[in-house]
Design an enzyme around this catalytic site. Structure first.
Site, PDB file in Angstrom:
ATOM      1  N   ASP A  18     173.670  62.251  36.690  1.00  0.00           N
ATOM      2  CA  ASP A  18     173.040  63.110  37.412  1.00  0.00           C
ATOM      3  C   ASP A  18     173.339  64.596  38.150  1.00  0.00           C
ATOM      4  OD1 ASP A  18     170.302  62.016  37.572  1.00  0.00           O
ATOM      5  OD2 ASP A  18     170.649  60.802  39.416  1.00  0.00           O
TER       6      ASP A  18
ATOM      7  N   ASP B  88     164.386  60.325  32.993  1.00  0.00           N
ATOM      8  CA  ASP B  88     165.003  60.918  33.848  1.00  0.00           C
ATOM      9  C   ASP B  88     165.994  62.345  33.081  1.00  0.00           C
ATOM     10  OD1 ASP B  88     164.088  58.829  34.674  1.00  0.00           O
ATOM     11  OD2 ASP B  88     164.422  58.746  36.890  1.00  0.00           O
TER      12      ASP B  88
HETATM   13  N1  GLY Z   1     165.898  60.672  38.676  1.00  0.00           N
HETATM   14  C1  GLY Z   1     164.849  59.429  39.638  1.00  0.00           C
HETATM   15  C2  GLY Z   1     163.614  59.461  40.650  1.00  0.00           C
HETATM   16  O1  GLY Z   1     163.183  60.822  38.804  1.00  0.00           O
HETATM   17  O2  GLY Z   1     163.803  58.655  41.028  1.00  0.00           O
END
Ligand code: GLY
Length: 368
Positions: free
Chosen positions: A89, A147
């Protein structure tokens, strides 16, 4: 345009409410109204960059130095994450924060921080799989989530600034592998692809935060649309534009997309029309569409633009916009973090505010 001006002023007020409530070492996470409880986390959490990122977007609009001072305080707490190799992330954490700072209020040190962040992110790439690893696992599996498309922008920036093409190549390979394995024939996406770490072969396609393995988790669809739009911007490869358009088509023609264009938390949630809405999916979708509309023919572009406009308009109504001074300082109500895990259900979320403010800025810029 009146709505946009009002929303920025209102948001500035809200974020001052929030900054006055935050503990010294905390990044805002969510807020539970019944308990008047503002949940916070440390810098290692995937959402830590959104708070300084939002403050910087607001500073860009209002030039209120209180916002910049607070953004700098939060950035200082975030610096150490540049060496964090345990998460995919880093794009969210570092590019939405220091990346925005590089544009809006640059300092020479930010460049180094971002390059180190890109190196840390790139360390999670495995050429056998052709992807950056999203989640670590003790089992024989290599997990990649949709994501992760959002973290690639940092890598393109790193190649531009250093001239080292390895970041660019990793981003392109990741996007190509995702394009091949994450999508169904209707261009909806799975949430999680479980690859064999030895061979790179797909072992399982499943969900984590969606309703079911075969459902279309709303925020995941928005991440995909936004991510492939960035891929097209950065590479000018038409196949990414086509992919972004197809994802948009899936979303905008979906019979379960409500007329106000605020998605249910999952397009296949069992209790539609009584299912929970997810303002975060709406905010990411609006911002993504406001970029994608610039790359498409005028008729399609107009549809994308007007859908984003509808979302902004509806998120700016009392049903979603919190009463001034409430909501722990967050701007928007009604997002869903993870319904299957029972976490952050129907609460304000830091990334919802971030992408909403980003969408407002894009809308203002494009409708001049
Ligand atoms: N990237 C984690 C979410 O969208 O919850």
């Amino acid at each position: 345009m009146q709505t946009i001006t009002h929303d920025f002023k209102y948001a500035e007020w809200q974020y001052q409410v929030m900054m006055n409530r935050l503990p010294a070492n905390g990044f805002p996470k969510n807020y539970v109204a019944g308990k008047d409880s503002l949940a916070t986390t440390g810098s290692e959490w995937w959402c830590s960059g959104f708070y300084p990122g939002t403050l910087l977007y607001l500073y860009q609009q209002t030039k209120d130095t209180k916002l910049l001072i607070e953004a700098n305080r939060a950035l200082d707490m975030l610096v150490k994450e540049q060496y964090n190799k345990t998460t995919h992330d880093l794009g969210f954490m570092m590019y939405c924060s220091f990346g925005n700072a590089m544009t809006i209020a640059p300092k020479p040190a930010y460049r180094e921080i971002l390059i180190n962040s890109a190196k840390s992110l790139a360390s999670r790439f495995d050429p056998k799989v052709g992807c950056i690893k999203s989640w670590d696992s003790n089992k024989p599996e290599y997990l990649v989530i949709i994501d992760n498309m959002m973290n690639l922008e940092l890598l393109f920036w790193a190649t531009r600034t250093t001239g080292d093409s390895s970041f660019y190549k990793i981003a392109v390979t990741h996007a190509n592998t995702t394009l091949k394995n994450h999508f169904r024939s209707d261009y909806s996406s799975y949430h999680v692809i479980n690859y064999n770490p030895q061979t790179g072969i797909v072992q399982k396609k499943r969900t984590q935060q969606g309703y079911s393995d075969e459902s279309a988790w709303a925020r995941g669809q928005a991440w995909g649309l936004y991510g492939y739009t960035v891929m097209y911007r950065e590479t000018k490869d038409k196949k990414y534009l086509e992919q972004a358009r197809r994802i948009a088509h899936f979303i905008l023609t979906n019979p379960n997309l409500p007329t106000d264009k605020i998605p249910y938390w999952d397009f296949n949630a069992p209790n539609i029309p009584n299912a929970m809405r997810d303002a975060s999916a709406a905010a990411v979708l609006a911002s993504g569409l406001l970029e994608l509309c610039r790359y498409t023919d005028s008729k399609t572009g107009q549809l994308f633009f007007s859908t984003a406009e509808t979302i902004i308009h509806n998120l700016s109504k009392p049903a979603y916009l919190a009463v001034k001074g409430t909501n722990g300082g967050f701007i928007l109500l009604h997002s869903v973090g993870s319904l299957p895990q029972g976490t952050e259900i129907d609460v304000p979320l830091t990334y919802t505010d971030y992408y909403f403010i980003e969408a407002l800025g894009r809308y203002k810029k494009f409708s001049r």
